[in-house]
Design a protein around this motif. Structure first.
Motif, PDB file in Angstrom:
ATOM      1  N   LYS A 105       0.827  -1.219   0.000  1.00  0.00           N
ATOM      2  CA  LYS A 105       0.000   0.000   0.000  1.00  0.00           C
ATOM      3  C   LYS A 105       0.854   1.258   0.000  1.00  0.00           C
ATOM      4  O   LYS A 105       0.538   2.232  -0.685  1.00  0.00           O
ATOM      5  N   LYS A 109       0.872   4.002  -2.973  1.00  0.00           N
ATOM      6  CA  LYS A 109       0.554   5.400  -2.640  1.00  0.00           C
ATOM      7  C   LYS A 109       1.691   6.321  -3.053  1.00  0.00           C
ATOM      8  O   LYS A 109       1.461   7.415  -3.578  1.00  0.00           O
ATOM      9  N   GLY A 115      -3.198   3.942  -2.170  1.00  0.00           N
ATOM     10  CA  GLY A 115      -2.739   2.616  -1.780  1.00  0.00           C
ATOM     11  C   GLY A 115      -3.510   1.489  -2.425  1.00  0.00           C
ATOM     12  O   GLY A 115      -3.086   0.338  -2.382  1.00  0.00           O
ATOM     13  N   GLY A 116      -4.617   1.812  -3.063  1.00  0.00           N
ATOM     14  CA  GLY A 116      -5.425   0.795  -3.722  1.00  0.00           C
ATOM     15  C   GLY A 116      -5.217   0.749  -5.226  1.00  0.00           C
ATOM     16  O   GLY A 116      -6.031   0.172  -5.947  1.00  0.00           O
TER      17      GLY A 116
END
Length: 158
Positions: A105, A109, A115-116
């Protein structure tokens, strides 16, 4: 300064190196190490160590980072990943490098802003940050992303 990032895996470990000069980053090299699935665990770990050591000796990085283990649904897969990660950390530490660790993550980011992010988004950002880069594969791309994350966080990481 040359930074190596490693995305550990028993079947395939990705590695990537970037050079940092001030705030500028440039691609040095990237690749993937595949171990022989028919070999025993110890032999596969020795093979992984030998190949990582070869890459480290060839490129002489100044800093290193490894992606942290995430927990799989399958506990056996998680254990195998952990063993490969231990070998990666050992290879870097034996070369005298401090080893930083980043979660998936945090890496996503740092590169994409979320983070996804999907793997395709990370790979697209790599091509923006490292123009002309030819990725050896998805694991090598992940390793380059780890190296870039460490390059950008080194000042705050201490």
């Amino acid at each position: 300064m040359i930074i190596i990032g490693i995305d550990p895996g028993l079947t395939c470990t990705g590695w990537g190196l970037v050079a940092k000069a001030g705030s500028r980053l440039s691609h040095v090299a990237n690749g993937q190490i595949r171990t022989d699935a028919s070999a025993g665990m110890a032999d596969r770990l020795v093979e992984l160590d030998a190949e990582l050591t070869r890459v480290i000796l060839e490129h002489r990085p100044d800093a290193g980072a490894v992606e942290e283990v995430f927990v799989n649904v399958n506990p056996q897969s998680t254990l195998k990943l952990g063993q490969a990660r231990g070998v990666a950390m050992l290879s870097l530490a034996r070369a005298g490098l401090k080893v930083a660790e980043y979660s998936t993550k945090v890496v996503k980011k740092a590169l994409v802003g979320t983070g996804g992010a999907e793997k395709a988004q990370v790979q697209a950002m790599l091509k923006v940050l490292l123009p002309g880069v030819k990725l050896a594969g998805a694991d090598a791309a992940d390793a380059l992303a780890v190296a870039i994350t460490h390059a950008n966080m080194m000042g705050s990481h201490r």
